[in-house]
Design a protein around this motif. Structure first.
Motif, mmCIF file in Angstrom:
data_model
loop_
_atom_site.group_PDB
_atom_site.id
_atom_site.type_symbol
_atom_site.label_atom_id
_atom_site.label_comp_id
_atom_site.label_asym_id
_atom_site.label_seq_id
_atom_site.Cartn_x
_atom_site.Cartn_y
_atom_site.Cartn_z
ATOM 1 N N HIS A 46 0.838 -1.208 0.000
ATOM 2 C CA HIS A 46 0.000 0.000 0.000
ATOM 3 C C HIS A 46 0.872 1.258 0.000
ATOM 4 C CE1 HIS A 46 -2.656 -3.062 1.975
ATOM 5 N NE2 HIS A 46 -3.528 -2.554 1.133
ATOM 6 N N TYR A 47 1.902 1.261 0.837
ATOM 7 C CA TYR A 47 2.764 2.443 0.939
ATOM 8 C C TYR A 47 3.603 2.651 -0.317
ATOM 9 C CZ TYR A 47 1.469 2.826 5.849
ATOM 10 O OH TYR A 47 0.767 2.980 7.017
ATOM 11 N N PHE A 48 3.949 1.569 -0.996
ATOM 12 C CA PHE A 48 4.679 1.690 -2.264
ATOM 13 C C PHE A 48 3.864 2.473 -3.278
ATOM 14 C CE2 PHE A 48 5.124 -0.155 -6.561
ATOM 15 C CZ PHE A 48 6.419 0.273 -6.857
ATOM 16 N N LEU A 49 2.580 2.153 -3.377
ATOM 17 C CA LEU A 49 1.718 2.864 -4.334
ATOM 18 C C LEU A 49 1.561 4.327 -3.946
ATOM 19 C CD1 LEU A 49 -1.011 0.145 -4.967
ATOM 20 C CD2 LEU A 49 0.989 0.708 -6.356
ATOM 21 N N ARG A 50 1.441 4.589 -2.664
ATOM 22 C CA ARG A 50 1.375 5.989 -2.218
ATOM 23 C C ARG A 50 2.674 6.710 -2.547
ATOM 24 N NH1 ARG A 50 2.468 7.016 3.856
ATOM 25 N NH2 ARG A 50 4.500 6.474 2.952
ATOM 26 N N ASP A 51 3.804 6.056 -2.309
ATOM 27 C CA ASP A 51 5.100 6.712 -2.510
ATOM 28 C C ASP A 51 5.413 6.970 -3.980
ATOM 29 O OD1 ASP A 51 5.482 6.795 0.207
ATOM 30 O OD2 ASP A 51 6.807 5.046 0.274
ATOM 31 N N LEU A 52 4.783 6.216 -4.885
ATOM 32 C CA LEU A 52 4.978 6.501 -6.311
ATOM 33 C C LEU A 52 4.543 7.917 -6.655
ATOM 34 C CD1 LEU A 52 3.879 3.212 -8.148
ATOM 35 C CD2 LEU A 52 6.200 4.099 -7.859
ATOM 36 N N GLU A 53 3.593 8.450 -5.890
ATOM 37 C CA GLU A 53 3.143 9.822 -6.116
ATOM 38 C C GLU A 53 4.256 10.833 -5.823
ATOM 39 O OE1 GLU A 53 -0.552 10.652 -4.140
ATOM 40 O OE2 GLU A 53 -1.287 8.616 -4.440
ATOM 41 N N LYS A 54 5.200 10.451 -4.971
ATOM 42 C CA LYS A 54 6.323 11.340 -4.653
ATOM 43 C C LYS A 54 7.262 11.509 -5.841
ATOM 44 C CE LYS A 54 6.218 10.052 0.242
ATOM 45 N NZ LYS A 54 6.964 9.437 1.375
ATOM 46 N N LEU A 55 7.140 10.609 -6.815
ATOM 47 C CA LEU A 55 7.935 10.715 -8.037
ATOM 48 C C LEU A 55 7.229 11.579 -9.072
ATOM 49 C CD1 LEU A 55 9.085 6.983 -8.392
ATOM 50 C CD2 LEU A 55 10.352 8.900 -7.383
ATOM 51 N N GLU A 56 6.238 12.358 -8.602
ATOM 52 C CA GLU A 56 5.454 13.252 -9.448
ATOM 53 C C GLU A 56 4.679 12.481 -10.514
ATOM 54 O OE1 GLU A 56 7.960 16.371 -10.884
ATOM 55 O OE2 GLU A 56 8.270 17.232 -8.895
ATOM 56 N N LYS A 57 4.141 11.337 -10.092
ATOM 57 C CA LYS A 57 3.313 10.530 -10.969
ATOM 58 C C LYS A 57 1.871 10.585 -10.491
ATOM 59 C CE LYS A 57 7.038 7.257 -12.003
ATOM 60 N NZ LYS A 57 7.206 7.647 -13.412
ATOM 61 N N ARG A 58 0.938 10.506 -11.419
ATOM 62 C CA ARG A 58 -0.470 10.381 -11.080
ATOM 63 C C ARG A 58 -0.780 8.897 -10.987
ATOM 64 N NH1 ARG A 58 -4.903 13.943 -11.973
ATOM 65 N NH2 ARG A 58 -6.632 13.159 -10.683
ATOM 66 N N ILE A 59 -1.210 8.462 -9.822
ATOM 67 C CA ILE A 59 -1.477 7.053 -9.591
ATOM 68 C C ILE A 59 -2.960 6.861 -9.297
ATOM 69 C CG2 ILE A 59 -0.888 5.000 -8.251
ATOM 70 C CD1 ILE A 59 1.483 6.154 -9.808
ATOM 71 N N TYR A 60 -3.636 6.148 -10.183
ATOM 72 C CA TYR A 60 -5.027 5.774 -9.946
ATOM 73 C C TYR A 60 -5.049 4.351 -9.392
ATOM 74 C CZ TYR A 60 -6.223 9.690 -13.063
ATOM 75 O OH TYR A 60 -6.342 10.928 -13.646
ATOM 76 N N VAL A 61 -5.575 4.187 -8.198
ATOM 77 C CA VAL A 61 -5.702 2.863 -7.595
ATOM 78 C C VAL A 61 -7.146 2.404 -7.733
ATOM 79 C CG1 VAL A 61 -5.507 1.497 -5.489
ATOM 80 C CG2 VAL A 61 -3.835 3.302 -5.957
ATOM 81 N N ILE A 62 -7.342 1.326 -8.462
ATOM 82 C CA ILE A 62 -8.677 0.733 -8.609
ATOM 83 C C ILE A 62 -8.629 -0.606 -7.890
ATOM 84 C CG2 ILE A 62 -10.452 -0.025 -10.220
ATOM 85 C CD1 ILE A 62 -9.111 1.765 -12.332
ATOM 86 N N THR A 63 -9.303 -0.694 -6.764
ATOM 87 C CA THR A 63 -9.152 -1.876 -5.917
ATOM 88 C C THR A 63 -10.426 -2.685 -5.795
ATOM 89 O OG1 THR A 63 -8.395 -2.674 -3.758
ATOM 90 C CG2 THR A 63 -9.637 -0.581 -3.783
ATOM 91 N N GLN A 64 -10.256 -3.997 -5.802
ATOM 92 C CA GLN A 64 -11.355 -4.913 -5.506
ATOM 93 C C GLN A 64 -11.579 -5.026 -3.997
ATOM 94 O OE1 GLN A 64 -9.349 -8.086 -7.976
ATOM 95 N NE2 GLN A 64 -11.467 -8.621 -8.403
ATOM 96 N N ASN A 65 -10.603 -4.599 -3.223
ATOM 97 C CA ASN A 65 -10.647 -4.795 -1.780
ATOM 98 C C ASN A 65 -11.622 -3.829 -1.115
ATOM 99 O OD1 ASN A 65 -8.647 -6.710 -2.174
ATOM 100 N ND2 ASN A 65 -7.000 -5.253 -1.794
ATOM 101 N N VAL A 66 -12.276 -4.301 -0.081
ATOM 102 C CA VAL A 66 -13.245 -3.482 0.646
ATOM 103 C C VAL A 66 -12.726 -3.105 2.033
ATOM 104 C CG1 VAL A 66 -15.241 -4.406 -0.583
ATOM 105 C CG2 VAL A 66 -14.439 -5.569 1.490
ATOM 106 N N ASP A 67 -11.435 -3.337 2.281
ATOM 107 C CA ASP A 67 -10.874 -3.153 3.628
ATOM 108 C C ASP A 67 -10.443 -1.730 3.945
ATOM 109 O OD1 ASP A 67 -8.293 -2.915 2.330
ATOM 110 O OD2 ASP A 67 -8.219 -5.101 2.273
ATOM 111 N N GLY A 68 -10.404 -0.850 2.956
ATOM 112 C CA GLY A 68 -10.069 0.550 3.202
ATOM 113 C C GLY A 68 -8.601 0.829 3.442
ATOM 114 N N LEU A 69 -7.713 -0.126 3.177
ATOM 115 C CA LEU A 69 -6.303 0.062 3.508
ATOM 116 C C LEU A 69 -5.586 1.017 2.551
ATOM 117 C CD1 LEU A 69 -5.192 -3.488 4.708
ATOM 118 C CD2 LEU A 69 -5.776 -1.469 6.062
ATOM 119 N N HIS A 70 -6.061 1.126 1.320
ATOM 120 C CA HIS A 70 -5.470 2.133 0.424
ATOM 121 C C HIS A 70 -5.761 3.538 0.947
ATOM 122 C CE1 HIS A 70 -3.889 -0.425 -2.712
ATOM 123 N NE2 HIS A 70 -5.037 -1.071 -2.818
#
Length: 246
Positions: A85-109
């Motif tokens: 989860h934190y890896f995907l968040r940290d990709l935004e620090k590289l000035e990238k737009r990250i769209y997360v489309i998740t099947q999960n219902v746990d709210g961890l993203h």
């Protein structure tokens, strides 16, 4: 590993990335994978019947009892985001737009503070009154055995804000818009067995014509759609990617 080097280069060259995530992303947080070969769904197929909109309509009291039993681990909210989860968040620090489309219902993203999230199958965090539309928090959901609308003039049994079996998928079009604006589709931790979610890689390849990559513990039936395939533990893989990207 050649495939890991290829994936690193694909991520580096893309300014906008759509990431599809499944249950495998949350297993490192202690949440079981319901659809893997040894997942919980394989233990009791009747869960699909009990977690259906039909059963909610027929017996909402027993529905909520079984809902809380089936999702008891997630509903306890004792879990935290993991390195994936934190890896995907940290990709935004590289000035990238990250769209997360998740099947999960746990709210961890959300807990990991990713900026753009589509909860494709809804969320355990809330429920909604089917009569008046009042929203109920998880705290209120857990406070009652059978959660009811807290408005005195209503008191109708509420419905969880997850997509039940038999429900229409309402966010597929929104997910396709994300893919359209992306330069890479990255799939992580999903067996791609559930439709229409599993149509998104096909859409990326045949309609949008963007590169595709998958990171998963095991092979899937849709692997031929991906330009880059990395098989193995997700947490270990993102740790290696972190070293290369940051």
């Amino acid at each position: 590993m050649k495939s890991l080097i290829q994936l690193t280069e694909m991520i580096e060259s893309a300014s906008t990335i759509t990431v599809l995530t499944g249950a495998g992303v949350s297993t490192a947080s202690g949440i079981p994978d319901f659809r893997s070969a040894n997942g919980l769904w394989s233990e009791d197929r009747s869960r699909e019947y009990y977690m259906s909109n039909r059963y909610f309509s027929e017996d909402p009291v027993d529905f909520w009892k079984k809902y809380k039993e089936i999702f008891r681990i997630k509903l306890l909210k004792d879990f935290e985001p993991n390195p994936v989860h934190y890896f995907l968040r940290d990709l935004e620090k590289l000035e990238k737009r990250i769209y997360v489309i998740t099947q999960n219902v746990d709210g961890l993203h959300k807990a990991a503070f990713s900026s753009d999230i589509i909860e494709y199958h809804g969320s355990l965090d809330t429920a909604t009154c089917p009569s008046c539309g009042t929203s109920m928090t998880l705290e209120r959901i857990l406070a009652e055995e059978t959660p009811r609308c807290f408005r005195d003039e209503c008191r109708v049994i509420v419905r969880p804000d997850v997509v039940l079996f038999g429900d229409p998928i309402t966010k597929h079009g929104q997910a396709e818009v994300c893919v359209q604006s992306s330069e890479l589709l990255l799939t992580m931790g999903t067996s791609l067995q559930v439709s229409p979610f599993n149509l998104l890689p096909e859409y990326a390849v045949y309609d949008v014509h963007i590169p595709t990559a998958i990171i998963n513990r095991e092979e899937t039936v849709m692997d031929s759609l991906f330009d880059c395939k990395v098989f193995g533990d997700l947490s270990e893989t993102v740790q290696l990617l972190n070293h290369k990207l940051f």
